[in-house]
Scaffold this active site. Structure first.
Site, PDB file in Angstrom:
ATOM      1  CB  THR A   1      18.244 -10.081  58.537  1.00 23.05           C
ATOM      2  OG1 THR A   1      17.926 -10.208  57.144  1.00 23.05           O
ATOM      3  CG2 THR A   1      17.878 -11.393  59.201  1.00 23.05           C
TER       4      THR A   1
ATOM      5  CE1 TYR B   1      21.855 -14.365  58.601  1.00 25.64           C
ATOM      6  CE2 TYR B   1      20.255 -13.485  57.040  1.00 25.64           C
ATOM      7  CZ  TYR B   1      21.246 -13.287  57.976  1.00 25.64           C
ATOM      8  OH  TYR B   1      21.625 -12.013  58.320  1.00 25.64           O
TER       9      TYR B   1
END
Ligand code: UFG
Length: 330
Positions: A119, A143
């Site tokens: 990501t 995250y």
């Protein structure tokens, strides 16, 4: 590789299920491994299904020995930034611990290739734009920290086992399978486009815009939206390209064009023909003002060419899926 079995961890989720569809269409057998915590059994349509946790070493090894995949597409993860702030330990356990277990199982079973769902959150606050793969990786939420830790673990695994690995760093995944066989189905839903579609459809109190005082032309955050079928196409290309043994490559996946929250709302209104009730709310913690990626490297090295390069067509597929889901739940 051009045929055979591929283990798809998280194959019952949003991006994983689109990947299974593509793999099957291209002559591979996708084996979905998913614990259905956030994934959906209904989205496993293109190959065998094994229900299991990514941290379950025994079951992973059994699954690999049974199906003998030549490669792994690794999507299984928790992926809510806000939830990761509230429960970083859980994110570390599932995302990092789970990936380490997967790598150990792959080593034990001599699987030599992995494509990892990473990501742009691994970059953190952008220092320059568009963001390319050389940009420093300084994630600002748990995250992103966990995804970066997995990238590092995979890099180490490649070097130690002579395995080949590719990290694909997505910008904002959006849209749905144009044939509407799968699509975005998050519970809870936190993402802008599905929430704006629901608001246009009169569901709930309307959309809250998280901050309208950012240093952007209209004051709202800018993101780079990339269609999910384009994302999974890059996974296939990455697998076929066979990164050199012992090395790992990283590629950004985005359209290279930024759209503000207000522009997304306008596009949703155009696609649906309905007004989106909006209110202006506070900024969401940890949101950078603008995130736009350069995918020049993926285009050059993988021959990747996104087909959905305009926001309206991305949203149109999401609207098709939204309407179909509504129709099927009535
Ligand atoms: N937004 C709103 N209102 C909402 C929901 C979102 O204004 O109700 C805004 C957000 O503040 C953001 C933009 O719309 O500016 C897009 O938000 P999303 O939640 O759809 O997506 P994010 O950019 O936060 O998250 C995506 C991925 C994450 C990844 C992150 C990297 O979904 O997995 O990009 O920054 F970590």
């Amino acid at each position: 590789m051009s045929s055979g079995t591929v283990l798809v961890t998280g194959g019952a989720g949003y991006i994983g299920s689109h990947c299974c569809k593509l793999l099957a269409a291209e002559g591979f057998e996708p084996v979905t491994y998913d614990n259905l915590f956030r994934g959906h059994r209904e989205l496993v349509k293109w190959g065998p299904f094994v229900e299991g946790d990514i941290r379950d070493r025994d079951l992973l090894e059994k699954t690999i020995r049974r199906y003998r995949p030549a490669a792994v597409m690794h999507f299984a993860a928790l992926s809510y930034v806000g939830e990761s702030v509230e429960n970083p330990g859980l994110y570390h356990s599932v995302n990092v611990g789970g990936s380490e277990v997967l790598l150990r199982a792959m080593t034990a079973c001599k699987v030599k290739q992995v494509v990892f769902s990473s990501t742009c959150a691994t970059y953190g606050m952008p220092e320059s734009m568009p963001i390319d793969e050389q940009h420093p990786q300084q994630p600002v939420n748990p995250y992103g920290v966990t995804k970066l830790a997995v990238e590092q673990a995979i890099g180490k695994w490649s070097a130690e086992t002579n395995g080949s690995s590719v990290m694909l760093r997505y910008f904002n995944a959006a849209g749905a399978d144009p044939e509407l066989e799968t699509g975005e189905w998050h519970e809870p839903e936190t993402h802008l486009i599905p929430l704006a579609l629901a608001a246009a459809d009169g569901q709930g109190p309307g959309l809250t815009i998280f901050g309208d005082d950012y240093p952007t032309p209209d004051g709202t955050c800018i993101r780079d939206y990339i269609h999910v079928t384009d994302l999974v196409q890059a996974h296939l290309l990455a697998m076929r390209t066979d990164a050199p043994a012992g090395e790992s490559q990283a590629y950004n996946l985005g359209n290279g064009e930024g759209f503000s929250v207000r522009q997304v709302v306008d596009a949703v209104e155009q696609v649906t023909g309905k007004a989106v009730p909006v209110s202006n709310g506070a900024r969401r913690e940890g949101d950078p003002a603008s995130l736009v990626g350069s995918s020049a490297r993926a285009r050059r090295d993988l021959g990747w060419q996104p087909r959905f390069d305009d926001l309206g067509s991305i949203i149109a597929t999401a609207w098709g899926w939204y309407q179909q889901q509504g129709a099927s739940s009535q």
